[in-house]
Design a protein around this motif. Structure first.
Motif, short mmCIF file in Angstrom:
data_model
loop_
_atom_site.label_atom_id
_atom_site.label_comp_id
_atom_site.label_asym_id
_atom_site.label_seq_id
_atom_site.Cartn_x
_atom_site.Cartn_y
_atom_site.Cartn_z
N THR A 154 4.40 -76.12 27.26
CA THR A 154 3.06 -76.08 26.69
C THR A 154 2.69 -74.64 26.31
O THR A 154 2.14 -74.39 25.23
N SER A 155 3.00 -73.69 27.19
CA SER A 155 2.75 -72.28 26.88
C SER A 155 3.55 -71.84 25.66
O SER A 155 3.04 -71.13 24.79
N LEU A 156 4.80 -72.29 25.58
CA LEU A 156 5.65 -71.92 24.45
C LEU A 156 5.15 -72.54 23.15
O LEU A 156 5.24 -71.92 22.08
N LEU A 157 4.61 -73.75 23.22
CA LEU A 157 4.06 -74.38 22.03
C LEU A 157 2.86 -73.61 21.51
O LEU A 157 2.75 -73.35 20.29
N LEU A 158 1.97 -73.21 22.40
CA LEU A 158 0.81 -72.43 21.98
C LEU A 158 1.23 -71.07 21.43
O LEU A 158 0.67 -70.57 20.45
N GLN A 159 2.22 -70.46 22.08
CA GLN A 159 2.74 -69.18 21.58
C GLN A 159 3.35 -69.35 20.19
O GLN A 159 3.14 -68.52 19.30
N GLN A 160 4.09 -70.45 19.99
CA GLN A 160 4.74 -70.68 18.71
C GLN A 160 3.73 -70.83 17.58
O GLN A 160 3.95 -70.38 16.46
N GLU A 161 2.61 -71.46 17.87
CA GLU A 161 1.57 -71.60 16.86
C GLU A 161 1.06 -70.24 16.40
O GLU A 161 0.81 -70.03 15.20
N GLN A 162 0.93 -69.31 17.34
CA GLN A 162 0.51 -67.96 16.98
C GLN A 162 1.59 -67.24 16.17
O GLN A 162 1.29 -66.55 15.19
N ILE A 163 2.84 -67.42 16.57
CA ILE A 163 3.95 -66.78 15.86
C ILE A 163 4.04 -67.31 14.43
O ILE A 163 4.24 -66.55 13.47
N ASN A 164 3.87 -68.62 14.27
CA ASN A 164 3.98 -69.23 12.94
C ASN A 164 2.90 -68.74 11.99
O ASN A 164 3.09 -68.76 10.76
N GLU A 165 1.76 -68.34 12.53
CA GLU A 165 0.66 -67.90 11.69
C GLU A 165 0.78 -66.42 11.29
O GLU A 165 0.01 -65.94 10.45
N GLN A 166 1.73 -65.71 11.87
CA GLN A 166 1.90 -64.29 11.53
C GLN A 166 2.45 -64.13 10.11
O GLN A 166 3.34 -64.86 9.69
N THR A 167 1.91 -63.13 9.42
CA THR A 167 2.53 -62.72 8.17
C THR A 167 3.77 -61.91 8.48
O THR A 167 4.04 -61.55 9.64
N GLU A 168 4.55 -61.58 7.46
CA GLU A 168 5.77 -60.81 7.67
C GLU A 168 5.48 -59.46 8.31
O GLU A 168 6.17 -59.03 9.24
N ILE A 169 4.44 -58.77 7.82
CA ILE A 169 4.13 -57.45 8.38
C ILE A 169 3.56 -57.58 9.78
O ILE A 169 3.84 -56.75 10.65
N GLN A 170 2.78 -58.61 10.06
CA GLN A 170 2.26 -58.82 11.40
C GLN A 170 3.39 -59.10 12.39
O GLN A 170 3.37 -58.61 13.52
N SER A 171 4.39 -59.87 11.96
CA SER A 171 5.54 -60.15 12.80
C SER A 171 6.32 -58.87 13.10
O SER A 171 6.73 -58.63 14.24
N LEU A 172 6.50 -58.05 12.08
CA LEU A 172 7.22 -56.79 12.27
C LEU A 172 6.47 -55.87 13.21
O LEU A 172 7.06 -55.25 14.11
N VAL A 173 5.16 -55.77 13.04
CA VAL A 173 4.34 -54.92 13.91
C VAL A 173 4.42 -55.42 15.35
O VAL A 173 4.55 -54.63 16.30
N CYS A 174 4.37 -56.73 15.54
CA CYS A 174 4.48 -57.32 16.88
C CYS A 174 5.81 -56.94 17.53
O CYS A 174 5.86 -56.52 18.69
N SER A 175 6.89 -57.06 16.79
CA SER A 175 8.22 -56.73 17.32
C SER A 175 8.33 -55.24 17.62
O SER A 175 8.89 -54.85 18.66
#
Length: 257
Positions: A154-175
């Motif tokens: 359940t935690s991973l599902l909620l986390q995945q929803e946040q990851i899926n909503e990231q733009t490319e630059i937001q994903s890069l900044v997160c990493s």
């Protein structure tokens, strides 16, 4: 003697849709070497590259496989071909050093395969999924293995929803923030202002995504019989140091699609 270990079986999405088989196979061989280097002297780990686009990892500690999987997902090179990880953890008889991962038959491998197959059959695929099996004579966390799996997923599902909503630059900044640990270092690396980085982190839910990761690691650590926090902290530190030494390779400013 029982030992606590964790397992992941990783596959790659859409690996057969483009002519990248050889390139992807070479990349996975590189990651196999990286995993062995990241875990060397910290936690015993067996890793194998199998079946073209599959990686299998067995590592000491309930959290180790998930830590490795999460970091791999954040540095993954081919954004149009994301990896997905079937995970499990539990106890084994004997030492991991003596295990031949190519021939090992164990319920943990079966559970990791079931978790991987669950993801493979999803239309909107998550990146991580746990399957846990209760023992016939359950004790410790195994008494509640089904409940733990439900809460983790359940935690991973909620986390995945946040990851899926990231733009490319937001994903890069997160990493980058995961690896560098400071907004000003991310700002310096990308040549963006601190306020821009802060905005990308806020809009990309970086804190939520990373806090979920850290919380899951803490829970997995808590299920072991003895305290192991220092080991998982050391593992993450070693991964970050190795990635940072080749940051332009692992997390280039322009990532492959």
């Amino acid at each position: 003697m029982e030992n606590q270990v964790s397992v992941f079986i990783m596959d790659v999405s859409n690996s057969s849709k483009e002519d990248i088989g050889n390139e992807l196979s070479e990349y996975l061989q590189e990651l196999q070497i990286s995993i062995a280097y990241w875990t060397q002297y910290i936690t015993t780990t067996k890793v194998a590259h199998r079946a073209g686009d599959e990686l299998v990892v067995v590592s000491n500690g309930f959290a180790s496989a998930y830590i490795l999987a999460f970091y791999l997902s954040r540095i993954w090179k081919y954004t149009d071909h994301p990896p997905y990880f079937g995970l499990s953890f539990g106890n084994i008889e004997g030492e991991l050093n003596n295990l031949n991962i190519e021939t090992w038959i164990h319920p943990l491998m079966k559970q990791a395969r079931l978790a991987n197959d669950f993801l493979k059959n999803q239309q909107n695929r998550m990146q991580f999924h746990f399957e846990l099996a209760g023992a016939k004579e359950a004790s410790g966390f195994e008494v509640y293995s089904s409940e733990f799996a439900t809460l983790l997923n359940t935690s991973l599902l909620l986390q995945q929803e946040q990851i899926n909503e990231q733009t490319e630059i937001q994903s890069l900044v997160c990493s980058l923030y995961l690896m560098l640990g400071q907004q000003n270092k991310v700002s310096e690396y990308l040549g963006r202002t601190k306020s821009t980085i802060s905005s990308h982190m806020k809009n990309g839910k970086t804190d939520v995504i990373l806090d979920t990761f850290y919380n899951i690691v803490d829970v997995l650590n808590s299920l072991e019989m003895e305290p192991v926090g220092d080991r998982t902290e050391e593992l993450q530190l070693n991964i970050r140091q190795n990635v940072n030494n080749r940051l332009h390779v692992y997390l280039p400013k322009e990532r492959r699609v």
